[in-house]
Scaffold this motif. Structure first.
Motif, mmCIF file in Angstrom:
data_model
loop_
_atom_site.group_PDB
_atom_site.id
_atom_site.type_symbol
_atom_site.label_atom_id
_atom_site.label_comp_id
_atom_site.label_asym_id
_atom_site.label_seq_id
_atom_site.Cartn_x
_atom_site.Cartn_y
_atom_site.Cartn_z
ATOM 1 N N TYR A 125 49.540 -8.621 -23.942
ATOM 2 C CA TYR A 125 48.933 -8.780 -23.013
ATOM 3 C C TYR A 125 49.547 -8.262 -21.552
ATOM 4 C CZ TYR A 125 45.442 -10.306 -26.470
ATOM 5 O OH TYR A 125 44.598 -10.121 -27.474
ATOM 6 N N LYS A 126 48.419 -7.528 -20.846
ATOM 7 C CA LYS A 126 49.177 -7.502 -19.636
ATOM 8 C C LYS A 126 48.629 -8.577 -18.810
ATOM 9 C CE LYS A 126 48.810 -2.278 -19.020
ATOM 10 N NZ LYS A 126 51.007 -1.564 -18.740
ATOM 11 N N GLU A 127 48.373 -9.105 -17.734
ATOM 12 C CA GLU A 127 48.228 -10.137 -16.771
ATOM 13 C C GLU A 127 46.356 -9.143 -16.017
ATOM 14 O OE1 GLU A 127 50.559 -8.403 -15.947
ATOM 15 O OE2 GLU A 127 51.909 -9.450 -16.279
ATOM 16 N N THR A 128 46.679 -8.350 -16.506
ATOM 17 C CA THR A 128 44.474 -7.166 -16.402
ATOM 18 C C THR A 128 43.771 -7.741 -17.108
ATOM 19 O OG1 THR A 128 45.685 -5.425 -16.914
ATOM 20 C CG2 THR A 128 45.032 -5.839 -13.882
ATOM 21 N N ASP A 129 44.474 -7.739 -19.163
ATOM 22 C CA ASP A 129 43.659 -8.130 -19.591
ATOM 23 C C ASP A 129 42.674 -8.709 -20.099
ATOM 24 O OD1 ASP A 129 44.087 -5.307 -21.739
ATOM 25 O OD2 ASP A 129 46.904 -6.697 -21.941
ATOM 26 N N GLY A 220 48.871 -14.477 -6.935
ATOM 27 C CA GLY A 220 47.991 -13.224 -8.438
ATOM 28 C C GLY A 220 48.883 -13.889 -9.578
ATOM 29 N N LYS A 274 55.585 -6.528 -14.504
ATOM 30 C CA LYS A 274 54.927 -6.595 -13.611
ATOM 31 C C LYS A 274 55.724 -7.998 -13.418
ATOM 32 C CE LYS A 274 51.372 -9.106 -10.618
ATOM 33 N NZ LYS A 274 49.754 -9.680 -10.758
#
Ligand SMILES: NC(=O)c1ccc[n+]([C@@H]2O[C@H](COP(=O)([O-])OP(=O)(O)OC[C@H]3O[C@@H](n4cnc5c(N)ncnc54)[C@H](OP(=O)(O)O)[C@@H]3O)[C@@H](O)[C@H]2O)c1
Length: 302
Positions: A125-129, A220, A274
């Motif tokens: 998973y990415k932070e934006t998922d 963030g 990131k």
């Protein structure tokens, strides 16, 4: 710079205290009840139950931290499933109270969150998922995250992590790796799932990442885990290999057979790009950390 740590008696809290001491970062450690970490000087420790609103306000005004690293939580996922009111009080409501207090004194606020915010269908998973919580614990963390995400004030960070392991003093709960290191040499039989995939996280790496977010004035969401993802049974077999135990008494079962009260996401694991780019986060491989852990256990006799 002065970091206020919540949940300082917990595994991550103790590692953050250790790193602050090693790097001369001013801090105040807080947790519910007395200080259970002999490595944390009493002069740096304050009792704080984060659900008692007026205690939070008074302590923030007295200590004037410039950043808060909020690790305290009810972390037992099955306990949360059966005690939802208590879970939301500690994991969600208290986060809101701490964030409001942080804003009043202009401090950065960091929430430590979890891979369980995801439904586990995708993995890496990415932070934006998008999130998709499957349990009460996961929902309590998503709602805590939302307190920050929905605020116009952006002086916050969220550090999500996955199965944290390492040693600690008088911890109220053990962790998978410590448990396996203890149980395998005794030949204890284990039933382990082969359909849940996780990236185990060395607590010292996580402490580095959490502190680095604050020192580098980042905001963030950040994903901080170990660099490798394994099935849970595979992870414990790796520990058996490390201990030169050739035929560990492991029975592999499915999550459906295990039938735990709280539903778990099948496959998590994080894309760490990131954190690599912005924090110089370079987590140890599982094997590297096992060598360090073994040396630490031999040295401290924990
Ligand atoms: N451990 C994992 O595998 C994992 C995975 C993903 C995310 N996380 C997140 O990472 C964070 C740190 O986890 P951890 O492994 O360090 O957990 P931990 O060892 O269970 O530590 C949590 C600490 O919070 C304290 N606490 C609980 N209720 C409190 C209250 N009302 N007021 C003040 N302190 C309170 C606990 O106190 P007592 O010790 O007195 O009970 C404990 O010391 C948590 O937010 C967790 O959700 C952990």
């Amino acid at each position: 710079m002065k970091i206020l740590i919540t949940g300082a008696n917990g595994l991550l809290g103790q590692k953050i205290v250790k790193r602050c001491l090693q790097h001369n970062i001013p801090f105040v450690a807080t947790s519910k009840g007395a200080n259970r970490n002999p490595d944390c000087p009493e002069t740096h420790y304050r009792e704080l139950d984060i659900t008692v609103t007026k205690e939070v306000g008074a302590l923030f005004i007295a200590e004037k931290p410039t950043a808060i690293i909020h690790t305290a939580a009810i972390t037992n996922v099955d306990y949360c499933e059966q005690h939802s009111e208590e879970c939301f009080l500690v994991n969600t409501f208290a986060t809101m109270v701490l964030w409001e207090a942080a804003k009043l004194i202009g401090a950065h606020f960091q929430l430590v969150s979890t891979d369980f915010v995801f439904d586990g269908e995708k993995g890496n998973y990415k932070e934006t998922d998008p999130v998709g919580p499957l349990s009460i614990y996961a929902r309590s963390k998503v709602e805590a995250e939302n307190v920050l995400l929905k605020d116009a004030n952006t002086n916050w960070s969220i550090a999500r992590t996955i199965i944290v392991y390492g040693t600690g003093n008088n911890l109220s709960r053990s962790n998978l790796v410590l448990w396996a290191l203890d149980a395998l040499p005794k030949g204890e039989a284990m039933k382990l799932v082969n359909d849940q995939f996780r990236a185990p996280t060395w607590a010292e790496d996580l402490a580095y990442g959490c502190i680095e977010i604050v020192l580098r004035k980042q905001t963030g969401i950040f994903h901080l885990s170990g660099p490798e993802t394994f099935a849970v049974d595979e992870l414990v077999r790796k520990i058996a290999d490390f201990l030169n135990i050739s035929e560990p008494p492991i029975t592999t079962i499915s999550s459906a057979e295990l039938n735990q009260p709280a539903k778990r996401p099948p496959r998590t694991g994080f894309d760490l790009s990131k954190a690599y780019d912005l924090l110089d986060y370079r987590p140890k491989t599982f094997e590297e950390s096992l060598h360090l852990l073994k040396a630490e256990l031999e040295l401290t006799g924990l």
